[in-house]
Design a protein around this motif. Sequence first.
Motif, PDB file in Angstrom:
ATOM      1  N   ASN A 134      11.370 -35.288  14.232  1.00  0.00           N
ATOM      2  CA  ASN A 134      10.071 -34.931  13.654  1.00  0.00           C
ATOM      3  C   ASN A 134       9.434 -33.644  14.053  1.00  0.00           C
ATOM      4  O   ASN A 134       9.532 -33.288  15.146  1.00  0.00           O
ATOM      5  CB  ASN A 134       9.376 -36.207  14.020  1.00  0.00           C
ATOM      6  CG  ASN A 134       7.908 -36.068  13.374  1.00  0.00           C
ATOM      7  OD1 ASN A 134       7.089 -35.363  13.931  1.00  0.00           O
ATOM      8  ND2 ASN A 134       7.575 -36.633  12.168  1.00  0.00           N
ATOM      9  N   ASP A 149       8.740 -33.040   8.775  1.00  0.00           N
ATOM     10  CA  ASP A 149       7.508 -33.875   8.716  1.00  0.00           C
ATOM     11  C   ASP A 149       7.867 -35.235   8.305  1.00  0.00           C
ATOM     12  O   ASP A 149       7.074 -36.314   8.693  1.00  0.00           O
ATOM     13  CB  ASP A 149       6.510 -33.261   7.812  1.00  0.00           C
ATOM     14  CG  ASP A 149       5.966 -32.202   8.401  1.00  0.00           C
ATOM     15  OD1 ASP A 149       5.600 -31.304   7.649  1.00  0.00           O
ATOM     16  OD2 ASP A 149       5.910 -31.940   9.664  1.00  0.00           O
ATOM     17  N   SER A 150       8.802 -35.361   7.248  1.00  0.00           N
ATOM     18  CA  SER A 150       9.174 -36.841   6.847  1.00  0.00           C
ATOM     19  C   SER A 150       9.747 -37.968   7.644  1.00  0.00           C
ATOM     20  O   SER A 150       9.633 -38.829   7.285  1.00  0.00           O
ATOM     21  CB  SER A 150       9.851 -36.618   5.522  1.00  0.00           C
ATOM     22  OG  SER A 150      11.061 -36.071   5.798  1.00  0.00           O
ATOM     23  N   ALA A 178       7.563 -43.724   3.882  1.00  0.00           N
ATOM     24  CA  ALA A 178       8.089 -42.548   4.618  1.00  0.00           C
ATOM     25  C   ALA A 178       9.491 -42.955   5.266  1.00  0.00           C
ATOM     26  O   ALA A 178      10.297 -42.455   6.102  1.00  0.00           O
ATOM     27  CB  ALA A 178       7.291 -42.084   5.637  1.00  0.00           C
ATOM     28  N   TRP A 206      12.922 -43.990   5.808  1.00  0.00           N
ATOM     29  CA  TRP A 206      14.422 -42.996   5.361  1.00  0.00           C
ATOM     30  C   TRP A 206      15.149 -44.112   4.563  1.00  0.00           C
ATOM     31  O   TRP A 206      15.389 -45.162   4.951  1.00  0.00           O
ATOM     32  CB  TRP A 206      14.950 -42.391   6.334  1.00  0.00           C
ATOM     33  CG  TRP A 206      14.554 -41.179   6.702  1.00  0.00           C
ATOM     34  CD1 TRP A 206      12.937 -40.580   7.197  1.00  0.00           C
ATOM     35  CD2 TRP A 206      14.875 -39.744   6.948  1.00  0.00           C
ATOM     36  NE1 TRP A 206      12.940 -39.523   7.122  1.00  0.00           N
ATOM     37  CE2 TRP A 206      14.084 -38.892   7.223  1.00  0.00           C
ATOM     38  CE3 TRP A 206      16.192 -39.392   6.558  1.00  0.00           C
ATOM     39  CZ2 TRP A 206      14.520 -37.519   7.467  1.00  0.00           C
ATOM     40  CZ3 TRP A 206      16.815 -38.368   6.881  1.00  0.00           C
ATOM     41  CH2 TRP A 206      15.776 -37.212   7.186  1.00  0.00           C
TER      42      TRP A 206
END
Length: 187
Positions: A68, A92-93, A160, A162
């Motif tokens: 991150n 950021d994601s 957010a 993944w």
Amino acid sequence: MLTAAQRATMIPSSPPSQPRLVLAPVRASRAILDGGWWPRSWDPVAELPGLLLALSDRYGRIRNVILNNGAWDSRFRRLAVGTDVVRVGWFDSLDTALLIATTDRGDQLDLLVVPPDSTAAAAEQAMTTAADPTNTRHAPDILTAGTAPPSPTTGTDPDAVWDNEGGNTATRRPHHRPTNVQSRQVE
């Protein structure tokens, strides 16, 4: 835009520390995480070398790692680890509770990142859960279930999550930061 210092290969000034790491005894195809890691600080130059050497010993050379962007104290593109140079990506994601490493063979390792200021009991519980081959909880949910403090940049956006953690098909609930070879090296 990266500065010249961020583009340079970082060379740690001290020997790598022994990582506080719990890995799954086997890689299970249905497991969400491969283990848990409890860094001592948010300094990637101090914390990553020991972790990457331990992962390399178990899984083979690690070619890159993804972290991150907001949780860690500094950012750079390459890190000298032993005789290798590992590429480092910052996003950021990516949830602050997750670290993704890729081996030379292309295997992806997903580790729970337990916040450094967690209690030993909370960290141990979180890493043990993350290393359980039958675990189906996502990294943020593991941390939320324990008493680990939130990470510095945990978001609340369920989108957010993944793809490798179930993507957007995951049940919609607040997104929190999480806390995984049964080679137990926790101090």
